[in-house]
Motif scaffolding. Sequence first.
Motif, mmCIF file in Angstrom:
data_model
loop_
_atom_site.group_PDB
_atom_site.id
_atom_site.type_symbol
_atom_site.label_atom_id
_atom_site.label_comp_id
_atom_site.label_asym_id
_atom_site.label_seq_id
_atom_site.Cartn_x
_atom_site.Cartn_y
_atom_site.Cartn_z
ATOM 1 N N ARG A 114 15.457 -63.563 56.136
ATOM 2 C CA ARG A 114 14.155 -63.633 56.784
ATOM 3 C C ARG A 114 13.386 -62.315 56.700
ATOM 4 O O ARG A 114 12.366 -62.160 57.373
ATOM 5 N N ARG A 115 13.870 -61.395 55.903
ATOM 6 C CA ARG A 115 13.190 -60.118 55.781
ATOM 7 C C ARG A 115 11.799 -60.337 55.179
ATOM 8 O O ARG A 115 11.601 -61.253 54.371
ATOM 9 N N PRO A 116 10.840 -59.546 55.535
ATOM 10 C CA PRO A 116 9.492 -59.697 54.966
ATOM 11 C C PRO A 116 9.485 -59.348 53.485
ATOM 12 O O PRO A 116 10.015 -58.311 53.071
ATOM 13 N N ILE A 117 8.893 -60.244 52.690
ATOM 14 C CA ILE A 117 8.799 -60.043 51.250
ATOM 15 C C ILE A 117 7.451 -59.387 50.945
ATOM 16 O O ILE A 117 6.405 -59.869 51.379
ATOM 17 N N LYS A 118 7.495 -58.307 50.210
ATOM 18 C CA LYS A 118 6.274 -57.609 49.858
ATOM 19 C C LYS A 118 5.726 -58.159 48.543
ATOM 20 O O LYS A 118 6.329 -58.008 47.486
ATOM 21 N N ILE A 119 4.568 -58.830 48.640
ATOM 22 C CA ILE A 119 3.890 -59.362 47.467
ATOM 23 C C ILE A 119 2.780 -58.400 47.072
ATOM 24 O O ILE A 119 2.071 -57.866 47.933
ATOM 25 N N ASP A 120 2.638 -58.178 45.787
ATOM 26 C CA ASP A 120 1.593 -57.275 45.301
ATOM 27 C C ASP A 120 0.230 -57.681 45.840
ATOM 28 O O ASP A 120 -0.075 -58.866 45.980
#
Length: 346
Positions: A114-120
Amino acid sequence: MSTPDSTFFLTMLPTLTSSTPEVPAVEANATSCQQWELVHHMLFHLGNLSLLLGLLIPTTLGLHMILLRLLLMTGCSLFIAWATLYRCNLDVMVWNVVFLVVNFMHLFFLLYKRRPIKIDRELRTVYKRMFEPLHVQEALFQRLTGQFCTIQTLKKGQAYAAEDKTSVDERLSILLKGKMKVSYRGHFLHNIYTNSFIDSPEFRSTEMHRGEKFQVTIVAEENCKFLCWSRERLTYFLESDTFLNEVFKYLIGKDITNKLYTLNDPTLSDKAVKKMDRQPSLCSQLSMMQMRNSMASTSDTDDVLNQILRGGSAGSSLPICTLTHAPTCCRTNHCLLWIPVGSSAA
């Protein structure tokens, strides 16, 4: 007549018998509790209460598994404290330490997922507008755009594809910034705007016919930036993920429908076209099967028209390719016109 030795043995036998310890008789119910122990310490009851609350959490709750693991860890910790401080019971303490470690590892795994995914930043708008409404997780979108995908640019006036020259088998692209113009033999067809596929019609119509060339010219009217996939690697990746494959089918079908609508209504302004994906499209009357058959057809125009006329109902309207350039132009999927099925056709 008894001898002295035998007399001595018989005399000593009762003594030996009386000195042997007696084996207590086995009761019928040896496991029954004769006397109950006192109630255990409060830590024991709190541990069981934590386990009970964990099992009562409804599975429909979004954080169900995380809360379950937290309550199981709380219960195990209370049992460890109870067994160590008040019972001095080593086996109870060891087993609960094992349960505590297992639940902690599972909790760590759930939190990691559930970690936040960093999207460009450049891809954030595409994700929000196209993929997030279809419940594509950020981690899956990152896999889709992180391995075999590149961001490319075109300056104003540069061509993305040239008719009869550029192969359609190489790539599939989504326009991130700018605007492109689609033309056929110098005649303007429609524009392509941000957050839409550039070559979705070619991608769909040539799935079964490789080696085709673009039948239209696509030129950047502004400085453009687009997301580009290798078609071969993208196809292989989608074959391994059924859910994402269905998402792409829907997105490409919707994009083709929007292009058909803008093509058949040239009076639309740029602002209206950009808002079109938020409104019901008139092309929703057409089934995807009919649209794909008409777009991918390699037969003569009259054969396509007669086939759809036989399958359609009178009085309805279907977008059918009836241009004089068929079948070549038909395969471009940029050249469909509205024809009333109820009207007479040659």
